[in-house]
Design an enzyme around this catalytic site. Structure first.
Site, PDB file in Angstrom:
ATOM      1  N   ALA A 121      19.445   3.284   0.208  1.00 41.43           N
ATOM      2  CA  ALA A 121      19.781   2.048  -0.413  1.00 41.43           C
ATOM      3  C   ALA A 121      21.085   1.537  -0.517  1.00 41.43           C
ATOM      4  O   ALA A 121      21.902   2.438  -0.397  1.00 41.43           O
ATOM      5  CB  ALA A 121      19.098   1.809  -1.870  1.00 41.43           C
ATOM      6  N   ASN A 165      26.777 -14.984   4.373  1.00 41.26           N
ATOM      7  CA  ASN A 165      26.775 -15.341   2.657  1.00 41.26           C
ATOM      8  C   ASN A 165      28.160 -15.993   2.417  1.00 41.26           C
ATOM      9  O   ASN A 165      28.539 -16.836   1.454  1.00 41.26           O
ATOM     10  CB  ASN A 165      26.671 -14.237   1.834  1.00 41.26           C
ATOM     11  CG  ASN A 165      25.890 -13.022   2.314  1.00 41.26           C
ATOM     12  OD1 ASN A 165      25.645 -12.787   3.632  1.00 41.26           O
ATOM     13  ND2 ASN A 165      24.950 -12.572   1.655  1.00 41.26           N
ATOM     14  N   CYS A 166      29.329 -15.404   2.775  1.00 45.44           N
ATOM     15  CA  CYS A 166      30.748 -15.595   2.139  1.00 45.44           C
ATOM     16  C   CYS A 166      31.097 -16.923   2.433  1.00 45.44           C
ATOM     17  O   CYS A 166      31.932 -17.579   1.954  1.00 45.44           O
ATOM     18  CB  CYS A 166      31.652 -14.452   2.280  1.00 45.44           C
ATOM     19  SG  CYS A 166      31.041 -12.790   1.786  1.00 45.44           S
ATOM     20  N   GLY A 188      24.352  -1.813  -0.581  1.00 54.48           N
ATOM     21  CA  GLY A 188      24.516  -2.968  -0.894  1.00 54.48           C
ATOM     22  C   GLY A 188      24.805  -3.412  -2.344  1.00 54.48           C
ATOM     23  O   GLY A 188      24.752  -2.550  -3.376  1.00 54.48           O
ATOM     24  N   ASP A 189      24.531  -4.703  -2.546  1.00 55.75           N
ATOM     25  CA  ASP A 189      24.842  -5.086  -3.858  1.00 55.75           C
ATOM     26  C   ASP A 189      23.819  -4.484  -4.926  1.00 55.75           C
ATOM     27  O   ASP A 189      24.075  -4.767  -6.142  1.00 55.75           O
ATOM     28  CB  ASP A 189      24.800  -6.675  -4.129  1.00 55.75           C
ATOM     29  CG  ASP A 189      25.814  -7.326  -3.448  1.00 55.75           C
ATOM     30  OD1 ASP A 189      27.011  -6.676  -2.854  1.00 55.75           O
ATOM     31  OD2 ASP A 189      26.219  -8.479  -3.191  1.00 55.75           O
ATOM     32  N   THR A 240      18.392   7.607  -2.251  1.00 59.18           N
ATOM     33  CA  THR A 240      18.033   7.371  -3.403  1.00 59.18           C
ATOM     34  C   THR A 240      17.453   8.639  -4.167  1.00 59.18           C
ATOM     35  O   THR A 240      17.386   9.772  -3.354  1.00 59.18           O
ATOM     36  CB  THR A 240      17.029   6.421  -3.546  1.00 59.18           C
ATOM     37  OG1 THR A 240      15.718   6.857  -2.966  1.00 59.18           O
ATOM     38  CG2 THR A 240      17.460   5.252  -3.031  1.00 59.18           C
ATOM     39  N   SER A 296      21.233 -12.106   8.775  1.00 57.41           N
ATOM     40  CA  SER A 296      22.137 -11.764   9.384  1.00 57.41           C
ATOM     41  C   SER A 296      23.130 -13.236   9.164  1.00 57.41           C
ATOM     42  O   SER A 296      24.084 -13.467  10.053  1.00 57.41           O
ATOM     43  CB  SER A 296      22.276 -11.376  10.820  1.00 57.41           C
ATOM     44  OG  SER A 296      23.511 -10.680  11.005  1.00 57.41           O
ATOM     45  N   TYR A 306      59.136  -6.429   9.141  1.00 55.30           N
ATOM     46  CA  TYR A 306      60.156  -7.371   8.504  1.00 55.30           C
ATOM     47  C   TYR A 306      60.731  -8.250   9.725  1.00 55.30           C
ATOM     48  O   TYR A 306      61.405  -7.938  10.570  1.00 55.30           O
ATOM     49  CB  TYR A 306      61.274  -6.858   7.883  1.00 55.30           C
ATOM     50  CG  TYR A 306      62.444  -7.648   7.496  1.00 55.30           C
ATOM     51  CD1 TYR A 306      61.980  -9.208   6.965  1.00 55.30           C
ATOM     52  CD2 TYR A 306      63.761  -7.437   7.721  1.00 55.30           C
ATOM     53  CE1 TYR A 306      63.093  -9.947   6.700  1.00 55.30           C
ATOM     54  CE2 TYR A 306      64.776  -8.313   7.658  1.00 55.30           C
ATOM     55  CZ  TYR A 306      64.517  -9.452   7.088  1.00 55.30           C
ATOM     56  OH  TYR A 306      65.498 -10.552   6.468  1.00 55.30           O
ATOM     57  N   ILE A 359      14.115   7.443   1.080  1.00 53.82           N
ATOM     58  CA  ILE A 359      14.584   6.149   0.861  1.00 53.82           C
ATOM     59  C   ILE A 359      16.079   6.140   0.427  1.00 53.82           C
ATOM     60  O   ILE A 359      16.443   7.031  -0.328  1.00 53.82           O
ATOM     61  CB  ILE A 359      13.816   5.652  -0.354  1.00 53.82           C
ATOM     62  CG1 ILE A 359      12.294   5.657  -0.216  1.00 53.82           C
ATOM     63  CG2 ILE A 359      14.080   4.000  -0.636  1.00 53.82           C
ATOM     64  CD1 ILE A 359      11.186   5.408  -1.369  1.00 53.82           C
TER      65      ILE A 359
END
Lengths: 550, 550
Positions: free
Chosen positions: B275, B41-42, B277-278, B268, B38, B421, B273
């Site tokens: 999956a 990453n960014c 993410g990347d 999947t 956790s 505005y 299963i």
């Protein structure tokens, strides 16, 4: 074709320039009562404060520039006195020369806006509204001429009033703001406004709510709560009313709000007279009913679209959401749609969500906490309104929600919006996505919440309040009667909980949700305090002020 | 029920925590190969640059904190080697002890992400990717150990590559960036990227486009264009490929992009299963086809929704728009949907709009010019994509357009959005509203435009280019062959225009539109240069670089 436009600022000038781009041959005459056209109304307070030092930067166009670019016949200092709808003429006074003349039209566009509603009558203290360049010049002169310890009273705690306060403080003036309602920014709900009022007080502003001006005499202002002020001058920002004198002279129909009634093409009850801007009723997007929504954006947009209609195009106005924003020193407050107070008053079923997310990823420097409120229709999951108060990123989130409302995106579906994420700008789960998750949990029953103003009743009915924050947080400020049982210890200390109903709470609502899930799955009758301690504290403080004032 | 999750960062951890909130009784085991779970990453590039000085602020959770709050069994340093889908088991290696063991599951979630695609093989120069905390530690050590005039090569001009460049420059390193394609930020079109490349060059970065790394030997990098560099180290940011080894071990189906194929519930080809993410294919919102969209937001969201699915809830993913943003020094670049290049490649009919509005009212201090590009489907008026480059307010406008796309709001209807505005935040006609006006004019035929890359062809076909800016603007930089005839004089100087086709242009397109309306209504065959001189100049410069490189 000859088009006469009355009023040369936002709506009128948008109509005039668009008309010319659609029709090179039309004769377009614009009468403006004041000396300026197409000026930046929304910038006026900032010229008072010196933020916009150059007065000329507020004057976006001149009659000469508009003649050169758009062949417009713009006549400033011309006061349209009346309309003869049957003959299609207007009677115009040119005060500078004393001349009065009659001008014919094929189509007439009224863009005369609204007038400041004077809460302070003829006064022995210099008093000005804040609507025109002339107002700003006059207030500027008062500021320049003020005494050693200058002071001012701003009447009205709406958007313009707050901008006036900020800019007067910038000029070293001690400001008192007097608001008729129980809190500033009445389009927002009380618990959301607390940070705005705190910001003003932090800048030395004397904030007085639930008061009106009784009398002004002998250089003193007597307030309805018995207070007496002796300001050097008064800025009257107590709101506006539609300017309808001209419309009435033509026998045009007014609507239930007192504004000029128009159809979705901005046509009045006379087929050759259109009207746009602050003087005109809009259609409220949530009720479908007439409403006064005095926003520059709508005035500009409707001005442009009325040109399309006159040029023979199919163009209809969308109903108005009333998106609005104001910055006061470092705090930004924004809203769209209806407030909780409006929904309660209208008897509309609604669900309330409060969150307090960070403006961007907390691991990246500079993130600021904002407070968000989302109002949802339980039966349809439709978004009814939102309020956001904070700093960075408030404008973005209110726009995102406004567009979601316009696109019919449900509250739960906010969770699925793909918003641009880099750590400077948001979070992988943006604050708007998080609102969607909360809405979805409420919709599916995965979460049950209680509002800050319902807590006392719940306690009276026997509910135990369990503060699931850490002991240190609890010690720093707690809800009366709450017992402290940190969420991370909850599963091991279930024996300490009573059998009856439980309200869990944390600081902002997230740990409370986890705690509520832990307990609900074990059969407890549990709800989470929406928005946590933070919303509760803001709400209770606002209520206490209101009760004290009553 | 026992759920095993492989991968403990964005998608995996979102799934784990949501699962626990939905199911207190489930056994939830998370295997993470690396030492951390956790983590942010960014934020990794910004720790390299010292923007995020405290390394621990990147580590959002620990196995201990996750056990306390969510009763998760998180095992870092555990490498899942293979899946036996028939027996529903995974084989796990614990390298620290050398142990290998088999763990059973009822449901398995793969959240193993993507792996850095190494453009640089085994190298005599220290080379690191930028995906993990360990990468950042290694790069940080290289920076600390670098020589007196340290230098680095960043391979890859995508979002991560640019963030790496900025942060290395912050540390005093001379950086060369090598990009395979003709311009940086290949998700954007070339004319939009010019300000980003200029910003990098302004900070001393050596920007090399249309080059690849041929070989690295004897401490030297040989580029495909013959260039030789001797950097102290290399950051390989040349992109990622889905990590599919585990999926392949289970015989799971891969999709046409090479990512793991999943249905709209992230299931999947094996029913037990999932999956996210990347490593997983998403559905592109515009084509309905499989696509790799490697965004943290989607990973988190799908992780959460897969927990809902496992808990028996109805939850489906929305197709992906691919909203993305990056900040490089003072310039912000953002995109949503498809680029012009993608649309051309796919043979999809499209209309292009370029504008260069101010981020907020120009009369209020601090407004910055941004460049916007909108791609529209002519037959439906649907928004196909947008790109925005500038400073302040870029993030807001790309989000507004992303939400409009999600809500099915047409390009023309952007004009009617009610955006908040006040002069600090926008204009009465917001830049997004203005895009809508242009789109509407194109849709209705009130405007006809030509693109910067079509201008030369139009000129060759006999069109005269008329610059309607002022003489001073024309003198400061003009399109070859253009004649200058300011818009305000146009009506009086029509006799100077040729009879043939005309292309008018101004600086950004607005005066050009007025000029085109003046001429079109008089029967001229006229088009306006979309985006004006500014877009043309950026586009021509990018083409020149591309041609020079070819």
């Amino acid at each position: 074709m000859k088009i006469v436009i009355v009023g040369g600022v936002a709506g009128g000038m948008s109509a005039a320039t668009r008309l010319r781009r659609l029709d090179e041959t039309a004769q377009i005459v614009v009468f403006e009562r004041g000396p300026y056209v197409s000026y930046a109304n929304c910038g006026l307070p900032y010229h008072v404060g010196g933020v916009i030092p150059d007065r000329s930067s507020l004057l976006l166009q001149t009659p000469q520039s508009l003649a050169a670019r758009f062949r417009l016949d713009v006549r400033t200092g011309h006061d349209v006195l009346s309309i003869d709808a049957a003959r299609r003429t207007v009677t115009v006074l040119h005060p500078a020369s004393g001349d009065t003349f009659v001008e014919g039209y094929d189509e007439l566009i009224l863009a005369v806006g609204a007038s400041a509603r004077a809460a302070v009558g003829h006064s022995s203290i210099p008093t000005h509204t804040l609507r025109t360049v002339e107002d700003v010049d006059a207030i500027g002169a008062l500021v320049d001429a003020a005494a050693d310890h200058p002071s001012a009273l701003v009447v009205g705690g709406g958007f313009i009033g707050l901008e006036a306060v900020e800019n007067l403080v910038r000029r070293g003036i001690h400001v008192t703001i007097a608001q008729r309602g129980p809190h500033l920014l009445s389009p927002l709900d009380p618990e959301m406004v607390a940070p705005v009022e705190a910001q003003l007080r932090g800048h030395g502003v004397d904030v007085r709510t639930s008061v009106t001006v009784d009398t002004v005499a002998d250089g003193a202002v007597l307030l309805s709560d018995g207070g007496v002020l002796r300001p050097d001058f008064i800025v009257d920002a107590s709101g506006v009313v539609p300017s309808v004198d001209l419309a009435c002279s033509a026998g045009l129909r007014l609507g239930p709000t007192g504004g000029i009634a128009v159809d979705e093409r901005n046509r009045t009850s006379d087929g050759h007279i259109f009207a746009v801007g602050d003087g005109v009723e809009k259609v409220d997007a949530l009720s479908g009913e007439a409403a006064l929504v005095t926003m520059a954006g709508l005035a500009n947009r409707h001005g442009r679209s009325v040109a399309d209609v006159i040029a023979g195009r199919e163009e209809r106005n969308a109903p108005a959401l009333g998106t609005a924003i104001v910055k006061v020193f470092d705090v930004v407050a924004a809203k769209v749609g209806w407030s909780e107070r409006q929904l309660v008053a209208a008897g509309r079923d609604h669900r309330v969500i409060h969150t307090h997310p960070a403006s961007h990823a907390t691991y990246y420097p500079g993130a600021q906490t904002m407070s968000m409120k989302l109002l949802v229709e339980p039966a349809t999951d439709a978004i009814l309104g939102a309020q956001i108060v904070g700093g960075e990123g408030v404008d973005k989130r209110i726009d995102v929600i406004a567009v979601a409302m316009a696109g019919g995106i449900t509250a739960s579906a906010l969770a699925r919006l793909e918003l641009a994420y880099a750590p400077q700008f948001g979070s992988a789960k943006d604050p708007v996505n998080q609102l969607g998750y909360v809405a979805d949990n409420l919709r599916t029953g995965a979460a049950r919440t209680v509002q800050w103003h319902e807590l006392a009743t719940a306690q009276e009915a026997g509910a135990t309040v369990v503060d699931v924050r850490t002991a240190a947080e609890h010690a720093a400020g707690a809800i009366p009667g709450a017992v402290n049982l940190p969420v991370d210890e909850l599963r091991d200390r279930l024996g300490e909980l009573p059998a009856g109903p439980i309200v869990v709470h944390c600081q902002v609502g997230q740990r409370g949700h986890t705690a509520a899930r832990i307990l609900a799955q074990r059969g407890y009758d549990v709800v989470n305090l929406d928005g946590g301690y933070r919303t509760w504290a803001a709400g209770v403080a606002s209520t206490a002020r209101e009760l004290a004032a009553a």
